[in-house]
Design an enzyme around this catalytic site. Structure first.
Site, PDB file in Angstrom:
ATOM      1  CD  GLU A   9      -2.890   5.496   6.699  1.00 44.80           C
ATOM      2  OE1 GLU A   9      -2.905   5.587   5.459  1.00 44.80           O
ATOM      3  OE2 GLU A   9      -1.939   4.975   7.329  1.00 44.80           O
ATOM      4  CG  ASN A  48      -1.686   1.263   1.404  1.00 41.34           C
ATOM      5  OD1 ASN A  48      -1.819   2.048   0.467  1.00 41.34           O
ATOM      6  ND2 ASN A  48      -2.222   1.476   2.598  1.00 41.34           N
ATOM      7  CD1 TRP A  49       3.897   1.308  -2.741  1.00 41.24           C
ATOM      8  CD2 TRP A  49       3.677   2.307  -4.736  1.00 41.24           C
ATOM      9  NE1 TRP A  49       4.730   0.674  -3.626  1.00 41.24           N
ATOM     10  CE2 TRP A  49       4.621   1.267  -4.862  1.00 41.24           C
ATOM     11  CE3 TRP A  49       3.378   3.084  -5.859  1.00 41.24           C
ATOM     12  CZ2 TRP A  49       5.266   0.981  -6.062  1.00 41.24           C
ATOM     13  CZ3 TRP A  49       4.012   2.788  -7.056  1.00 41.24           C
ATOM     14  CH2 TRP A  49       4.940   1.757  -7.152  1.00 41.24           C
ATOM     15  CE  LYS A  50       0.236   3.446   4.807  1.00 45.55           C
ATOM     16  NZ  LYS A  50       0.131   3.604   6.241  1.00 45.55           N
ATOM     17  N   GLY A  96       2.643  -1.270   4.270  1.00 44.97           N
ATOM     18  CA  GLY A  96       2.701   0.156   3.940  1.00 44.97           C
ATOM     19  C   GLY A  96       4.130   0.602   3.670  1.00 44.97           C
ATOM     20  N   GLY A  97       4.752   1.212   4.684  1.00 49.58           N
ATOM     21  CA  GLY A  97       6.079   1.805   4.556  1.00 49.58           C
ATOM     22  C   GLY A  97       7.097   0.930   3.850  1.00 49.58           C
ATOM     23  CG  HIS A 145      -5.803   1.942   5.112  1.00 47.27           C
ATOM     24  ND1 HIS A 145      -5.345   2.843   6.045  1.00 47.27           N
ATOM     25  CD2 HIS A 145      -4.791   1.059   4.915  1.00 47.27           C
ATOM     26  CE1 HIS A 145      -4.112   2.512   6.391  1.00 47.27           C
ATOM     27  NE2 HIS A 145      -3.749   1.431   5.720  1.00 47.27           N
ATOM     28  CD  GLU A 156      -3.603  -2.697   7.350  1.00 43.58           C
ATOM     29  OE1 GLU A 156      -2.512  -2.974   6.862  1.00 43.58           O
ATOM     30  OE2 GLU A 156      -4.192  -1.610   7.150  1.00 43.58           O
ATOM     31  N   GLY A 160       2.345   2.017  10.680  1.00 40.47           N
ATOM     32  CA  GLY A 160       3.296   3.123  10.515  1.00 40.47           C
ATOM     33  C   GLY A 160       4.016   3.508  11.792  1.00 40.47           C
ATOM     34  CB  SER A 194       5.175  -2.057  11.804  1.00 38.44           C
ATOM     35  OG  SER A 194       4.759  -0.719  12.048  1.00 38.44           O
TER      36      SER A 194
HETATM   37  C1  PEP Z   1      -0.857   0.002   5.894  1.00 37.39           C
HETATM   38  O1  PEP Z   1      -0.815   1.121   5.439  1.00 37.39           O
HETATM   39  O2  PEP Z   1      -1.812  -0.726   5.592  1.00 37.39           O
HETATM   40  C2  PEP Z   1       0.215  -0.439   6.787  1.00 37.39           C
HETATM   41  C3  PEP Z   1       0.104  -1.610   7.364  1.00 37.39           C
HETATM   42  O3  PEP Z   1       1.281   0.418   6.962  1.00 37.39           O
HETATM   43  P1  PEP Z   1       2.715   0.054   7.645  1.00 37.39           P
HETATM   44  O4  PEP Z   1       3.164  -1.239   7.025  1.00 37.39           O
HETATM   45  O5  PEP Z   1       3.593   1.212   7.262  1.00 37.39           O
HETATM   46  O6  PEP Z   1       2.480  -0.077   9.100  1.00 37.39           O
END
Ligand code: PEP
Length: 250
Positions: free
Chosen positions: A96, A9-11, A233-234, A94, A166, A172, A212
């Site tokens: 966010e 997930n590049w956001k 994500g990251g 999500h 999640e 994040g 994470s």
């Molecule tokens: C996400 O955005 O779905 C996520 C899990 O982010 P991260 O891996 O950065 O925690």
């Protein structure tokens, strides 16, 4: 046996030229994997990413969509629009989007239905806040979110949905749920699906973990009994690191 599905997930990151460079580096690194590899990218990258992944095993997803087919919804993108350019997956609900853009269980459910009607695979995110976790509410929250997201679907539709568990406090933040804890939560989601739709359906639904995930913890998480891969994500922004996650078993 369920396959492992690993989605990035590049956001709101990556310009088209950065996306193309990423794919040039990433595609050869994951070409031999048996796992399903998905990149969920910003709308402005979709066309470029679709074009540049044509001859690869990488699938492409969006990060949101509207539940209506078309109409006066300035700034929104429909499932039909995504489908028309070759998108196969879409992240829905999500945390966010729930926190900053007023996404609710009701809109999540509407979007899941529209995604399936348009042959897009929804990746539906559920997860508890730190406060809810500390109050011992994790299982209640995530099973209820799952039930509401799937409300009104028949069994054959539920099998096509991917759920991403999640925990919000892990997204994040660098904090990861322990593999045992994450697997217990994923099991609780599967049990809820089993209660409503039966064990066979529950056994087939892909349930990912997200929060994470990195190359150093992917194997431990993805080799538990119930976690079927991850939403990342990251760590999905760096080709080499994301490839190591995809190739976690090597
Ligand atoms: C996400 O955005 O779905 C996520 C899990 O982010 P991260 O891996 O950065 O925690």
């Amino acid at each position: 046996m369920r396959k492992k599905v690993i989605a990035g997930n590049w956001k709101m990151n990556m310009l088209p030229n950065e996306a193309i460079e990423f794919i040039q580096e990433f595609a050869p690194l994951v070409k031999d994997t048996q796992n399903e590899v998905i990149l969920c990218v910003p709308y402005t990258d979709l066309f470029y990413v679709l074009l540049n992944t044509q001859d690869t095993n990488i699938k492409v997803g969006a990060q949101n969509m509207h539940w209506e087919e078309n109409g006066a919804y300035t700034g929104e993108v429909s499932a039909k629009m995504l489908k028309s350019i070759g998108v196969k997956y879409v992240i829905i609900g999500h945390s966010e989007r729930r926190a900053y853009f007023a996404e609710t269980d009701e809109t999540v459910n509407k979007k899941v239905k529209t995604a399936l009607e348009n042959e897009l695979t929804p990746i539906v995110c559920v997860g508890e806040t730190l406060e809810q976790r500390e109050q011992g509410l994790t299982k209640d929250i995530i099973t209820n979110q799952t039930k509401l997201a799937l409300d009104g679907l028949d069994e054959s539709q539920v099998e096509k949905v991917i759920i991403a568990y999640e925990p919000i406090w892990a997204i994040g933040t660098g904090k990861t749920a322990t593999s045992e804890d994450a697997n217990d939560s994923v099991k609780a989601i599967r049990e809820e699906i089993s209660k409503i739709y039966g064990q066979n359906v529950a056994n087939r639904v892909i349930i990912q973990y997200g929060g994470s995930v990195k190359s150093s913890n992917a194997k431990e998480l993805f080799t538990t009994s119930d976690i079927d891969g991850g939403l990342v994500g990251g760590a999905s922004l760096k080709a080499e690191e994301f490839a190591k996650i995809v190739n976690y078993e090597l």
